[in-house]
Design a protein around this motif. Structure first.
Motif, PDB file in Angstrom:
ATOM      1  N   PRO A  76      45.803  14.833  -1.667  1.00 25.96           N
ATOM      2  CA  PRO A  76      46.216  14.282  -2.971  1.00 25.96           C
ATOM      3  C   PRO A  76      45.545  12.941  -3.286  1.00 25.96           C
ATOM      4  N   GLU A  77      45.301  12.133  -2.264  1.00 22.59           N
ATOM      5  CA  GLU A  77      44.645  10.844  -2.492  1.00 22.59           C
ATOM      6  C   GLU A  77      43.218  11.036  -3.006  1.00 22.59           C
ATOM      7  N   GLN A  78      42.531  12.048  -2.449  1.00 23.18           N
ATOM      8  CA  GLN A  78      41.167  12.340  -2.890  1.00 23.18           C
ATOM      9  C   GLN A  78      41.160  12.828  -4.334  1.00 23.18           C
ATOM     10  N   ARG A  79      42.108  13.685  -4.669  1.00 20.26           N
ATOM     11  CA  ARG A  79      42.191  14.198  -6.040  1.00 20.26           C
ATOM     12  C   ARG A  79      42.466  13.064  -7.027  1.00 20.26           C
ATOM     13  N   GLU A  80      43.398  12.190  -6.654  1.00 18.15           N
ATOM     14  CA  GLU A  80      43.741  11.056  -7.516  1.00 18.15           C
ATOM     15  C   GLU A  80      42.537  10.121  -7.674  1.00 18.15           C
ATOM     16  N   ARG A  81      41.821   9.924  -6.595  1.00 19.35           N
ATOM     17  CA  ARG A  81      40.645   9.057  -6.629  1.00 19.35           C
ATOM     18  C   ARG A  81      39.596   9.598  -7.589  1.00 19.35           C
ATOM     19  N   ILE A  82      39.335  10.896  -7.532  1.00 18.84           N
ATOM     20  CA  ILE A  82      38.346  11.524  -8.417  1.00 18.84           C
ATOM     21  C   ILE A  82      38.810  11.458  -9.869  1.00 18.84           C
ATOM     22  N   THR A  83      40.099  11.756 -10.097  1.00 20.16           N
ATOM     23  CA  THR A  83      40.632  11.716 -11.454  1.00 20.16           C
ATOM     24  C   THR A  83      40.517  10.313 -12.041  1.00 20.16           C
ATOM     25  N   THR A  84      40.868   9.304 -11.247  1.00 16.94           N
ATOM     26  CA  THR A  84      40.773   7.922 -11.712  1.00 16.94           C
ATOM     27  C   THR A  84      39.329   7.537 -11.974  1.00 16.94           C
ATOM     28  N   TYR A  85      38.428   7.953 -11.094  1.00 15.03           N
ATOM     29  CA  TYR A  85      37.010   7.638 -11.274  1.00 15.03           C
ATOM     30  C   TYR A  85      36.461   8.261 -12.554  1.00 15.03           C
ATOM     31  N   MET A  86      36.814   9.507 -12.824  1.00 12.03           N
ATOM     32  CA  MET A  86      36.311  10.170 -14.024  1.00 12.03           C
ATOM     33  C   MET A  86      36.911   9.557 -15.289  1.00 12.03           C
ATOM     34  N   ALA A  87      38.134   9.022 -15.203  1.00 15.93           N
ATOM     35  CA  ALA A  87      38.765   8.424 -16.377  1.00 15.93           C
ATOM     36  C   ALA A  87      38.250   7.015 -16.660  1.00 15.93           C
TER      37      ALA A  87
END
Length: 101
Positions: A76-87
């Motif tokens: 979940p941390e990796q998913r959140e990191r990618i989502t935040t980076y793309m936003a």
């Protein structure tokens, strides 16, 4: 003999000039987000997401055709990191270098 050497120099110069100009006008811009998102993924290349490996999923995420939730083995941390980076365009877990005085 001299005439042949001069002709080769002229032809080489003209072709070099044409290639130099073509290199300027036909430059392909590289999207650096692709490499960053690829490094944020687990790197298993399992294909569980339906894409051919992590680089395929990263390309789909950058193009907006997939989300980080598509990666099944990611934490979940990796998913959140990618989502935040793309936003935001900034890596939330990037190490910040202390500024020197």
């Amino acid at each position: 003999m001299i005439q042949a050497i001069l002709m080769m120099l002229v032809v080489g110069g003209v072709l070099g000039l044409v290639l130099g100009i073509a290199g300027i006008y036909f430059t392909v811009e590289v999207d650096h987000r692709l490499e960053t998102v690829t490094t944020m993924l687990p790197g298993y290349n399992c294909g569980a997401c339906g894409f051919p490996g992590c680089s395929g999923l990263a390309s789909a995420i950058v193009d907006g055709k997939a989300t980080s939730a598509s990666c099944k083995p990611a934490k979940p941390e990796q998913r959140e990191r990618i989502t935040t980076y793309m936003a935001t365009g900034e890596d939330p877990f990037a190490k910040v270098e202390p500024q020197k005085a």
